[in-house]
Scaffold this active site. Sequence first.
Site, PDB file in Angstrom:
ATOM      1  N   ASN A  96       0.839  -1.162   0.111  1.00 39.28           N
ATOM      2  CA  ASN A  96      -0.104  -0.027   0.002  1.00 39.28           C
ATOM      3  C   ASN A  96       0.751   1.170   0.141  1.00 39.28           C
ATOM      4  OD1 ASN A  96      -2.944  -0.370   0.210  1.00 39.28           O
ATOM      5  ND2 ASN A  96      -2.054  -2.091   1.505  1.00 39.28           N
ATOM      6  N   MET A 122       0.841  -2.606  12.000  1.00 36.83           N
ATOM      7  CA  MET A 122       0.134  -3.805  12.929  1.00 36.83           C
ATOM      8  C   MET A 122       0.446  -3.564  14.414  1.00 36.83           C
ATOM      9  SD  MET A 122      -1.417  -5.042  10.387  1.00 36.83           S
ATOM     10  CE  MET A 122      -2.084  -6.653  10.852  1.00 36.83           C
ATOM     11  N   ARG A 123       0.423  -2.441  14.676  1.00 36.92           N
ATOM     12  CA  ARG A 123       0.528  -2.191  16.300  1.00 36.92           C
ATOM     13  C   ARG A 123      -0.615  -1.315  16.530  1.00 36.92           C
ATOM     14  NH1 ARG A 123       4.484  -3.221  19.695  1.00 36.92           N
ATOM     15  NH2 ARG A 123       3.909  -1.498  21.004  1.00 36.92           N
ATOM     16  N   ASN A 153      -5.865   5.310   8.020  1.00 36.78           N
ATOM     17  CA  ASN A 153      -5.324   3.832   8.314  1.00 36.78           C
ATOM     18  C   ASN A 153      -6.128   3.035   7.031  1.00 36.78           C
ATOM     19  OD1 ASN A 153      -4.400   1.435   9.281  1.00 36.78           O
ATOM     20  ND2 ASN A 153      -6.554   1.083  10.277  1.00 36.78           N
ATOM     21  N   HIS A 201      -7.928  -0.909   6.332  1.00 33.70           N
ATOM     22  CA  HIS A 201      -8.333  -2.037   6.882  1.00 33.70           C
ATOM     23  C   HIS A 201      -8.790  -2.802   6.001  1.00 33.70           C
ATOM     24  CE1 HIS A 201      -9.049  -4.751  10.164  1.00 33.70           C
ATOM     25  NE2 HIS A 201     -10.264  -4.736   9.607  1.00 33.70           N
ATOM     26  N   GLU A 209     -10.472   4.134  19.360  1.00 35.80           N
ATOM     27  CA  GLU A 209     -11.143   2.889  19.270  1.00 35.80           C
ATOM     28  C   GLU A 209     -10.169   2.153  17.972  1.00 35.80           C
ATOM     29  OE1 GLU A 209     -15.324   1.056  18.311  1.00 35.80           O
ATOM     30  OE2 GLU A 209     -15.450   3.106  19.049  1.00 35.80           O
TER      31      GLU A 209
HETATM   32  C1  GAR Z   1      -2.894  -4.591   4.014  1.00 32.41           C
HETATM   33  O1  GAR Z   1      -4.172  -5.681   3.478  1.00 32.41           O
HETATM   34  C2  GAR Z   1      -3.661  -3.860   5.143  1.00 32.41           C
HETATM   35  O2  GAR Z   1      -5.132  -3.501   4.659  1.00 32.41           O
HETATM   36  C3  GAR Z   1      -3.609  -4.496   6.390  1.00 32.41           C
HETATM   37  O3  GAR Z   1      -2.508  -5.102   6.232  1.00 32.41           O
HETATM   38  C4  GAR Z   1      -2.106  -5.392   4.618  1.00 32.41           C
HETATM   39  C5  GAR Z   1      -0.805  -4.633   4.602  1.00 32.41           C
HETATM   40  O4  GAR Z   1      -0.181  -4.939   3.409  1.00 32.41           O
HETATM   41  N1  GAR Z   1      -3.884  -3.804   7.371  1.00 32.41           N
HETATM   42  C6  GAR Z   1      -4.404  -4.220   8.735  1.00 32.41           C
HETATM   43  O5  GAR Z   1      -4.803  -5.346   8.818  1.00 32.41           O
HETATM   44  C7  GAR Z   1      -4.567  -3.346   9.763  1.00 32.41           C
HETATM   45  N2  GAR Z   1      -5.492  -3.550  10.738  1.00 32.41           N
HETATM   46  P1  GAR Z   1       0.812  -4.287   2.756  1.00 32.41           P
HETATM   47  O6  GAR Z   1       2.174  -4.126   3.749  1.00 32.41           O
HETATM   48  O7  GAR Z   1       1.339  -4.941   1.407  1.00 32.41           O
HETATM   49  O8  GAR Z   1       0.344  -2.798   2.519  1.00 32.41           O
END
Ligand code: GAR
Length: 213
Positions: free
Chosen positions: A14, A87-88, A104, A106, A140
């Site tokens: 991303n 992811m924190r 963010n 999700h 949240e």
């Molecule tokens: C993505 O799918 C993002 O939506 C998710 O982690 C992946 C990261 O991929 N994020 C979450 O789950 C946050 N709660 P990337 O490192 O290739 O962008």
Amino acid sequence: MKRIVILISGRGSNMEAIVRAQIPGAQVQAVISNRPDAKGLEIARSFGIAAVALDHKAYAGRDEFDAALAAEIDRFSPDLLVLAGYMRILSDGFVRHYAGRMLNIHPSLLPCFTGLHTHRRAIEAGVKVAGTTVHFVIPELDAGPIVIQAVVPVLPGDDEDSLAARVLKQEHRIYPQAVRWFVEDRLVIENGRVTVRDAQAGSEGWSVPPVED
Ligand code: GAR
């Protein structure tokens, strides 16, 4: 020129989509990972972007780490902080510090399937559509004013990986779009809802049809 800092924890696809979008009026100043081995750091460096690892394991607790992280982020004076696979869980103080200027993504249609393993849980629940959400961050977890969502079908025979791949394609479309809107000062938050000023009809915040050019 709007200054952007991106937080990652891993692959960084991303983040790469946002960098590749070359959004007019925006510059990605730095990419910061809490995991030193994050693949995305290499990608950032290959684009000539400052890539910083700040290992959360080296800190006594969440508040200590988040304070160090904020200090590192603020060296780059960002107008916008972008969480891209970061992811924190964030401390309340950190969230407050970046209120209204932290996005963010999700991998679900929030408010469904907050937290982890969203694709597996979507398949288990038998939902017919899945998707992804870009939202402003509030204390949240996986909540906050929604900027844009994209929807994909859940197909017979899908597993976690095939659904994740279909959703990820949409993530790469809607996240640059959301950042572009922010950079253009077009996102208005009122009563917990986001409107996009002067959006083209059909692109105000959902995205089965193409996002704006
Ligand atoms: C993505 O799918 C993002 O939506 C998710 O982690 C992946 C990261 O991929 N994020 C979450 O789950 C946050 N709660 P990337 O490192 O290739 O962008």
